[in-house]
Motif scaffolding. Structure first.
Motif, mmCIF file in Angstrom:
data_model
loop_
_atom_site.group_PDB
_atom_site.id
_atom_site.type_symbol
_atom_site.label_atom_id
_atom_site.label_comp_id
_atom_site.label_asym_id
_atom_site.label_seq_id
_atom_site.Cartn_x
_atom_site.Cartn_y
_atom_site.Cartn_z
ATOM 1 N N LEU A 149 9.388 -0.921 12.262
ATOM 2 C CA LEU A 149 10.677 -1.597 12.175
ATOM 3 C C LEU A 149 11.220 -1.546 10.747
ATOM 4 C CD1 LEU A 149 12.723 -3.174 13.938
ATOM 5 C CD2 LEU A 149 11.744 -5.255 12.955
ATOM 6 N N SER A 150 10.349 -1.665 9.756
ATOM 7 C CA SER A 150 10.797 -1.575 8.362
ATOM 8 C C SER A 150 11.454 -0.217 8.103
ATOM 9 C CB SER A 150 9.607 -1.727 7.412
ATOM 10 O OG SER A 150 8.937 -2.930 7.651
ATOM 11 N N MET A 151 10.815 0.835 8.607
ATOM 12 C CA MET A 151 11.383 2.173 8.429
ATOM 13 C C MET A 151 12.747 2.278 9.096
ATOM 14 S SD MET A 151 7.993 4.526 9.116
ATOM 15 C CE MET A 151 8.910 6.076 8.975
ATOM 16 N N ALA A 152 12.829 1.761 10.316
ATOM 17 C CA ALA A 152 14.076 1.861 11.078
ATOM 18 C C ALA A 152 15.194 1.071 10.395
ATOM 19 C CB ALA A 152 13.853 1.361 12.502
ATOM 20 N N CYS A 153 14.872 -0.122 9.913
ATOM 21 C CA CYS A 153 15.884 -0.951 9.260
ATOM 22 C C CYS A 153 16.338 -0.323 7.953
ATOM 23 C CB CYS A 153 15.336 -2.349 8.997
ATOM 24 S SG CYS A 153 15.232 -3.345 10.496
ATOM 25 N N SER A 154 15.403 0.261 7.228
ATOM 26 C CA SER A 154 15.752 0.915 5.981
ATOM 27 C C SER A 154 16.735 2.055 6.243
ATOM 28 C CB SER A 154 14.468 1.404 5.306
ATOM 29 O OG SER A 154 14.635 2.622 4.672
ATOM 30 N N TYR A 169 -2.391 -10.028 7.350
ATOM 31 C CA TYR A 169 -1.705 -10.022 6.053
ATOM 32 C C TYR A 169 -2.719 -9.968 4.923
ATOM 33 C CZ TYR A 169 1.464 -11.644 2.322
ATOM 34 O OH TYR A 169 2.209 -11.753 1.172
ATOM 35 N N GLU A 170 -3.803 -10.742 5.101
ATOM 36 C CA GLU A 170 -4.816 -10.784 4.054
ATOM 37 C C GLU A 170 -5.747 -9.580 4.095
ATOM 38 O OE1 GLU A 170 -6.286 -14.685 4.815
ATOM 39 O OE2 GLU A 170 -4.559 -15.622 3.834
ATOM 40 N N GLN A 171 -6.078 -9.144 5.310
ATOM 41 C CA GLN A 171 -7.044 -8.044 5.429
ATOM 42 C C GLN A 171 -6.395 -6.674 5.283
ATOM 43 O OE1 GLN A 171 -9.169 -8.531 9.093
ATOM 44 N NE2 GLN A 171 -10.398 -10.235 8.327
ATOM 45 N N LYS A 172 -5.089 -6.606 5.458
ATOM 46 C CA LYS A 172 -4.421 -5.308 5.410
ATOM 47 C C LYS A 172 -3.302 -5.291 4.372
ATOM 48 C CE LYS A 172 -5.490 -3.499 9.901
ATOM 49 N NZ LYS A 172 -4.969 -2.755 11.057
ATOM 50 N N PRO A 173 -3.645 -5.496 3.092
ATOM 51 C CA PRO A 173 -2.599 -5.538 2.062
ATOM 52 C C PRO A 173 -1.823 -4.225 1.976
ATOM 53 C CG PRO A 173 -4.777 -5.350 1.060
ATOM 54 C CD PRO A 173 -4.995 -5.645 2.511
ATOM 55 N N PHE A 174 -2.452 -3.128 2.392
ATOM 56 C CA PHE A 174 -1.777 -1.839 2.254
ATOM 57 C C PHE A 174 -0.677 -1.679 3.289
ATOM 58 C CE2 PHE A 174 -5.864 0.003 0.234
ATOM 59 C CZ PHE A 174 -5.605 -0.735 -0.909
ATOM 60 N N ARG A 175 -0.932 -2.210 4.493
ATOM 61 C CA ARG A 175 0.117 -2.229 5.506
ATOM 62 C C ARG A 175 1.341 -2.963 4.967
ATOM 63 N NH1 ARG A 175 1.049 1.018 9.587
ATOM 64 N NH2 ARG A 175 -0.731 1.274 10.927
ATOM 65 N N ARG A 176 1.054 -4.084 4.335
ATOM 66 C CA ARG A 176 2.121 -4.898 3.752
ATOM 67 C C ARG A 176 2.901 -4.078 2.729
ATOM 68 N NH1 ARG A 176 -1.070 -9.122 0.881
ATOM 69 N NH2 ARG A 176 -0.746 -7.860 -0.970
ATOM 70 N N GLU A 177 2.181 -3.311 1.914
ATOM 71 C CA GLU A 177 2.859 -2.531 0.870
ATOM 72 C C GLU A 177 3.708 -1.409 1.462
ATOM 73 O OE1 GLU A 177 3.316 -3.340 -2.218
ATOM 74 O OE2 GLU A 177 2.068 -5.087 -1.809
ATOM 75 N N THR A 181 7.562 -0.903 0.768
ATOM 76 C CA THR A 181 8.146 0.375 0.349
ATOM 77 C C THR A 181 9.458 0.626 1.092
ATOM 78 O OG1 THR A 181 5.946 1.268 -0.076
ATOM 79 C CG2 THR A 181 7.732 2.874 0.158
ATOM 80 N N TYR A 182 9.495 0.183 2.342
ATOM 81 C CA TYR A 182 10.704 0.365 3.138
ATOM 82 C C TYR A 182 11.652 -0.826 3.013
ATOM 83 C CZ TYR A 182 8.768 4.646 4.808
ATOM 84 O OH TYR A 182 8.275 5.927 4.843
ATOM 85 N N GLY A 183 11.371 -1.716 2.061
ATOM 86 C CA GLY A 183 12.331 -2.766 1.741
ATOM 87 C C GLY A 183 12.253 -4.009 2.599
ATOM 88 N N ALA A 184 11.229 -4.138 3.446
ATOM 89 C CA ALA A 184 11.120 -5.325 4.299
ATOM 90 C C ALA A 184 10.532 -6.497 3.520
ATOM 91 C CB ALA A 184 10.230 -5.018 5.505
ATOM 92 N N GLU B 376 9.830 6.464 -3.249
ATOM 93 C CA GLU B 376 10.351 5.391 -2.406
ATOM 94 C C GLU B 376 11.711 5.773 -1.808
ATOM 95 O OE1 GLU B 376 9.560 1.156 -3.201
ATOM 96 O OE2 GLU B 376 11.723 1.044 -3.524
ATOM 97 N N TYR B 377 12.534 6.394 -2.624
ATOM 98 C CA TYR B 377 13.847 6.847 -2.143
ATOM 99 C C TYR B 377 13.666 7.813 -0.968
ATOM 100 C CZ TYR B 377 18.709 8.555 -2.592
ATOM 101 O OH TYR B 377 20.021 8.876 -2.370
ATOM 102 N N PHE B 378 12.778 8.763 -1.180
ATOM 103 C CA PHE B 378 12.509 9.772 -0.157
ATOM 104 C C PHE B 378 11.961 9.130 1.122
ATOM 105 C CE2 PHE B 378 9.685 12.867 1.902
ATOM 106 C CZ PHE B 378 10.509 13.963 2.009
ATOM 107 N N ALA B 379 10.992 8.223 0.955
ATOM 108 C CA ALA B 379 10.388 7.562 2.119
ATOM 109 C C ALA B 379 11.454 6.869 2.954
ATOM 110 C CB ALA B 379 9.337 6.549 1.670
ATOM 111 N N ARG B 380 12.400 6.222 2.283
ATOM 112 C CA ARG B 380 13.399 5.445 3.008
ATOM 113 C C ARG B 380 14.396 6.316 3.764
ATOM 114 N NH1 ARG B 380 14.649 0.021 -0.661
ATOM 115 N NH2 ARG B 380 12.462 -0.569 -0.874
#
Lengths: 456, 456
Positions: A149-154, A169-177, A181-184, B376-380
């Motif tokens: 969804l972050s990708m789609a919204c971006s 959220y705590e176990q998967k910090p990279f997912r969060r990042e 990256t997609y601005g969510a 980041e620009y590219f990813a978005r």
């Protein structure tokens, strides 16, 4: 040799991609039961639903008559960035197993969200944008849906607010990042930002959160803000509709080579991937044009189809959502903390629930150490590191292929490989270190959880 | 419209995949300088090299005359599991930038190793297996090469021993787990397992390790065990040969639509991706059949081409490896700890070094915050989360496209998108949190490090 005729990966041309989604409800004689207003017990109207969902998505949610719904050009353009996805002939797996079965998998992991979730995310973001909304809210568990969804919204310039189950959220910090990256914006759930979040935090201090609870928060956040709506990554009929692109491409690719599958297998959490994969084939079965076996694979630790009850239940823990008739373990059900990956929703898509109830589809549950063993075996021969979710389907596809080895039958097996496991290495590590355990809820636990479902 | 003619992703048919690698050295008038024995200062013979490398790979390393070297069927079969890779038309990036440039990227990240490294890993594993070896040893930094080699060894049933730069081993536990999934054993380097490791640990207590140091350990481990050889993921001419599959596919895809690139851009660490991508085009340039601009992009923190010297130097820190003539920063050079991702090798492929020295290729260095902004620009807009390495090429491709926007020129830009950034989220997080810094070594630092290079 056949090997010469059928490539390792069947890719459709862009011109062969579906231009309309297939709506399996149109071919169902008995329609899935409608969503109910929990206050009145009456079917929700479009007007009521439009407080929560975008208008066009409400229309799709309620549409059980149109067989095909056109895919808007903007969505088709986005699909072209990562679709058509390959239908892969698992030559290496077949050879390694020594099975006469012909195994195919539809691989949906070749996009940055790492799963099929993007197919519906982009559709939902498109309709939100078209309606002139500011943004959308949602929940995510393992993180695949939130990432998609972050990708789609971006892409459409929409604000995206994700409530992420606290433990993930705590176990998967990279997912969060990735989402960042997609601005969510990503908030651990239950949070103190919403009324329902504060209530759940008070009632269950120190809770790790659950999908059902994050849904409650996301719905509250959407309905109390101007210009926002809520979007959901599975369970709903609109989501299965969007995911039909998986099945339509699969069918087109198989048809191209004159291949008719005997059995089609998919993992099932809320049912979006499985529903999307099987829809066009199920349509043929419903219309009496062909017959197939369909197998839903669920985790033994969250067995809604195989051990749940087919009743009306809340879609969320906070009981702010509509009631859906579905196979459910009770809206308060939480899989044991040792359960890795997704497929942790307490209920199942109403469409799939109805098809299962009518005996048109089978279901089986599998334990997670078996699932990870299958995942590792598959990774080593087919090269792809599967998501734990997807590995449920791999496990059962391999079981079917093994039966063929024993009987000599040359069955054609198709399964959905929904995504990649890059963000699941903690679970893989547990498996490698022999620390992975299985958990199967007792009948008492399920009965207790189900007692909270409204008895309609 | 052109958009109708050229798809978002150009996929070759399996039947159109290359059946031979292209050896650019055959078309070079001045050949890359030979590897030297550091003891005698004389060119290494096949017999000497065969203690370290598999026999067939030694032959490929020394072969600067055959223009094409057939790809064995077993390797072509493996390639079919993840190749041909798509050549993507970056329509969304072009539109977002408002540039008249036509941008294409060859995406090598759609396999579980997450990068192009698999192209050479499978070839090297194949020749090791063919020679009847028990296993191979190697080093890995960011982890892409180690992952690729683990997958390749698992496919052919070879033992795989990976020395992983200690800082990466600790910071990237998930990379390590992927390798374990494929059955590899992974040791942090410098270790106490090898003589050179013990020596380096003693000399530099608490060192974080470096690629050059892990190479020394892997070479020692290979040459002191029965049935093992050492394999390397970049720098060597054999690796560029295998990676030519990237350029050959790119060229075939472009030719199919009659497209002639103006500029071809790739990131450069040891040079395997860039060398592979540009080889067939460079061949045309060397033969006077066509002209192209080629641009190598390196990190400002490890600028071997733009700030190194073209001399003979050791390939490793421990000075157990041959001497190669190459652009080098000195074998003791270590990029600043704030440098994220790969592209951290002190030297550059001899082939690319020679081509650069002759003015046939350009080079440019870029700072890492600019690189992550481009990523980041590219990813978005394009949906793909790029590896930091690949983002170096993105940055310069975008710079070229921006020039076109200003001048109105409709140049055709091709760049290599070598891989995905799923295992680089710590670096992305630093970037999001505004904690990423740039580092450019001083002239004094480089001069000091270069002083250790043998003055041949």
């Amino acid at each position: 040799m056949e090997k010469e005729k059928i490539p390792y990966k069947i890719y459709l041309e862009e011109s062969e991609m579906p231009t309309a989604w297939y709506n399996v409800r149109a071919d169902m004689k008995k329609k899935p039961a409608p969503l109910l207003n929990p206050g009145t017990g009456k079917p929700l109207t479009a007007a009521e639903l439009s407080h929560v969902f975008c208008d066009e998505l409400v229309a799709q949610e309620l549409n059980d008559t149109d067989r095909y719904i056109p895919i808007p050009q903007e969505i088709r353009d986005f699909y072209k960035m990562y679709r058509p996805s390959p239908l892969v002939r698992a030559y290496c797996l077949e050879q390694k197993m020594g099975t006469p079965a012909k195994i195919y998998y539809k691989f949906e992991g070749n996009n940055t969200s790492g799963s099929h979730k993007l197919n519906s995310a982009i559709a939902q973001a498109y309709y939100a944008k078209k309606q002139g909304l500011v943004g959308v809210t949602t929940e995510t568990g393992a993180g695949q849906w939130g990432t998609a969804l972050s990708m789609a919204c971006s892409y459409f310039g929409l604000d995206c607010k994700v409530y992420m189950v606290k433990v993930s959220y705590e176990q998967k910090p990279f997912r969060r990042e990735v989402m960042r990256t997609y601005g969510a914006s990503v908030t651990p759930s239950p949070s103190m930002e919403t009324e329902v979040g504060r209530r759940i935090n008070k009632e269950f201090p120190g809770t790790n959160g659950s999908l059902g609870c994050a849904i409650s928060e996301a719905v509250e956040a959407a309905t109390t803000r101007e210009g926002y709506r809520y979007v959901l990554g599975s369970v709903l009929s609109q989501v299965l509709l969007h995911q039909s692109v998986i099945g339509l491409e699969t069918k087109a690719a198989l048809d191209k080579y004159g291949i008719k599958p005997d059995v089609i297998i998919g993992c099932a959490g809320g049912g979006s991937n499985l529903g999307g994969l099987i829809s066009p084939f199920m349509g043929e079965k419903l219309r009496g044009e062909a017959d197939y076996r369909f197998v839903a694979v669920e985790p033994a630790s969250c067995p809604s189809l195989t051990r749940g009850r087919y009743v009306y239940d809340f879609c969320d823990t906070g009981k702010v959502c509509p009631l859906a008739k579905m196979y459910t373990l009770g809206s308060g059900f939480m899989p044991s903390p040792n359960h890795a990956g997704g497929l942790r929703y307490h209920g199942m898509s109403s469409i799939l629930s109805e098809l299962y109830d009518e005996g048109l589809m089978e279901a089986v549950s599998v334990g997670q150490t078996d699932v990870f063993a299958a995942a590792e075996y598959f990774a080593r021969v087919e090269g792809i590191l599967p998501a734990p979710e997807s590995a449920h389907a791999i496990k059962v596809a391999m079981d079917e292929a093994e039966k063929c080895r024993l009987t000599g039958e040359e069955k054609t097996i198709v399964f959905g490989l929904t995504g990649t496991g890059y963000f699941d290495m903690v679970a893989y590590q547990k498996f490698h270190d022999g620390q992975m355990t299985d958990y199967v809820p007792t009948d008492e636990e399920i009965a207790k959880s189900l007692a909270s479902a409204p008895q309609i």
